[in-house]
Design an enzyme around this catalytic site. Structure first.
Site, PDB file in Angstrom:
ATOM      1  N   ASN A   9      24.282   7.847  45.048  1.00  0.00           N
ATOM      2  CA  ASN A   9      23.483   6.632  45.230  1.00  0.00           C
ATOM      3  C   ASN A   9      24.235   5.403  44.691  1.00  0.00           C
ATOM      4  O   ASN A   9      23.680   4.617  43.923  1.00  0.00           O
ATOM      5  CB  ASN A   9      22.114   6.791  44.559  1.00  0.00           C
ATOM      6  CG  ASN A   9      21.127   5.715  44.975  1.00  0.00           C
ATOM      7  OD1 ASN A   9      21.344   5.001  45.944  1.00  0.00           O
ATOM      8  ND2 ASN A   9      20.042   5.589  44.230  1.00  0.00           N
ATOM      9  N   GLU A  35      26.801   8.813  49.860  1.00  0.00           N
ATOM     10  CA  GLU A  35      26.210   7.500  49.577  1.00  0.00           C
ATOM     11  C   GLU A  35      27.063   6.741  48.555  1.00  0.00           C
ATOM     12  O   GLU A  35      26.569   6.287  47.522  1.00  0.00           O
ATOM     13  CB  GLU A  35      24.750   7.631  49.133  1.00  0.00           C
ATOM     14  CG  GLU A  35      23.944   6.401  49.513  1.00  0.00           C
ATOM     15  CD  GLU A  35      22.427   6.540  49.307  1.00  0.00           C
ATOM     16  OE1 GLU A  35      21.743   5.528  49.533  1.00  0.00           O
ATOM     17  OE2 GLU A  35      21.942   7.630  48.938  1.00  0.00           O
ATOM     18  N   ASP A 157      23.863  15.697  51.366  1.00  0.00           N
ATOM     19  CA  ASP A 157      22.458  15.335  51.375  1.00  0.00           C
ATOM     20  C   ASP A 157      21.987  15.457  52.816  1.00  0.00           C
ATOM     21  O   ASP A 157      22.267  14.599  53.636  1.00  0.00           O
ATOM     22  CB  ASP A 157      22.301  13.904  50.852  1.00  0.00           C
ATOM     23  CG  ASP A 157      20.874  13.392  50.943  1.00  0.00           C
ATOM     24  OD1 ASP A 157      19.984  14.161  51.352  1.00  0.00           O
ATOM     25  OD2 ASP A 157      20.658  12.204  50.632  1.00  0.00           O
ATOM     26  N   ASN A 159      18.966  15.365  53.804  1.00  0.00           N
ATOM     27  CA  ASN A 159      17.749  14.562  53.979  1.00  0.00           C
ATOM     28  C   ASN A 159      16.639  15.351  54.665  1.00  0.00           C
ATOM     29  O   ASN A 159      15.896  14.820  55.499  1.00  0.00           O
ATOM     30  CB  ASN A 159      18.054  13.262  54.734  1.00  0.00           C
ATOM     31  CG  ASN A 159      18.129  12.059  53.792  1.00  0.00           C
ATOM     32  OD1 ASN A 159      17.266  11.895  52.930  1.00  0.00           O
ATOM     33  ND2 ASN A 159      19.146  11.234  53.959  1.00  0.00           N
ATOM     34  N   HIS A 254      19.494  11.828  42.857  1.00  0.00           N
ATOM     35  CA  HIS A 254      19.854  13.196  43.205  1.00  0.00           C
ATOM     36  C   HIS A 254      20.614  13.824  42.035  1.00  0.00           C
ATOM     37  O   HIS A 254      21.176  13.113  41.199  1.00  0.00           O
ATOM     38  CB  HIS A 254      20.795  13.223  44.413  1.00  0.00           C
ATOM     39  CG  HIS A 254      20.185  12.784  45.701  1.00  0.00           C
ATOM     40  ND1 HIS A 254      19.856  13.648  46.724  1.00  0.00           N
ATOM     41  CD2 HIS A 254      19.861  11.534  46.148  1.00  0.00           C
ATOM     42  CE1 HIS A 254      19.364  12.963  47.747  1.00  0.00           C
ATOM     43  NE2 HIS A 254      19.349  11.681  47.417  1.00  0.00           N
TER      44      HIS A 254
END
Length: 262
Positions: A9, A35, A157, A159, A254
């Protein structure tokens, strides 16, 4: 061989929280990042080439950034230089830096940041079709790699929380991005095609999550979702020694996930 995956992130934000020291402490062979929200020109030398000279330890890095500044992006760190590095080869997704593939001998390690299908105020999901198209493209890429003789580790990830066991509140989230029937059906299709969810090979317990909202003390209460996976092809699954969720590693919404392979 130890392979770790983490949606950070924002790699510049997590650098300020001790990311480089953490990375070096793992001594992992390969670390996949999602990310990143940055391009290489914005990164410090320490982020580009983490090293601990006292241990004789250093990492090469490979970044695939989004065209849009501060958005998406993937990367791979490795102890040994990759034989080759590539992206997905589809402009729809490469423009967002969603995939980095590093090949080491007959192993292809993939760092993938699957799109978020998104929730809007009308109960719609404006990026669902984009996400499902990405899902099909990454599945096709995995098939191509396996067909040409590679073992694959699809880290990232995804999602999506695959099953009810993978989310704290399944009943109240069936219409929300990340737990939509279409997303879960794709994951089921991927697993039914032979790919192995490495974590579930070793652990069938509930309450095992990799993402928690920053709101309502969700992480403290362990009200989370398991969105991060390391799926492998069947031949590689036979070599798996362990798979873990590193829930105590902080710095992002995360946490990292890890596998060890013979």
């Amino acid at each position: 061989m130890k392979i770790i995956s983490w949606n950070v992130n924002g790699i510049r934000a997590v650098e300020k929280k001790g990311f480089v020291d953490w990375l070096l402490s793992t001594e992992a062979d390969v670390i996949c990042i999602q990310e990143t929200k940055a391009n290489e020109g914005q990164l410090s030398p320490e982020l580009l080439n983490p090293a601990d000279i006292t241990k004789g330890l250093s990492y090469s890095s490979y970044f695939n950034s989004a065209e849009k500044a501060g958005y998406s992006g993937t990367a791979i760190y490795s102890k040994n230089p990759a034989d080759s590095v590539e992206n997905l080869g589809d402009a729809r997704f490469d423009s967002e830096g969603r995939v980095t593939i590093a090949k080491f001998g007959t192993t292809a390690v993939i760092s993938a940041y699957f799109p978020n299908s998104q929730d809007d105020d009308q109960g719609g999901h404006p990026r669902l079709e984009y996400k499902l198209a990405f899902n099909d493209a990454i599945h096709k890429k995995c098939d191509e790699l396996v067909t040409t003789g590679f073992n694959i580790v699809l880290c990232g990830d995804y999602n999506v929380a695959h099953k009810e066991i993978d989310i704290a509140n399944p009943k109240t989230n069936v219409k929300h991005a990340g737990f939509l029937p279409e997303e879960r059906q794709w994951m089921e299709k991927f697993i039914n095609a032979g790919y192995v969810d490495s974590f579930r090979k070793f652990n069938q317990e509930p309450g095992q999550y990799t993402w928690w909202s920053y709101r309502f003390h969700a992480r403290e209460k362990n009200v989370g979702w398991r969105l991060d996976y390391q799926c492998v092809n069947p031949a590689f699954a036979e070599k798996l020694k362990s798979a873990r969720i590193l829930k105590d590693v902080m710095g992002s919404d995360h946490c990292p996930v890890e596998i060890e392979v013979e």
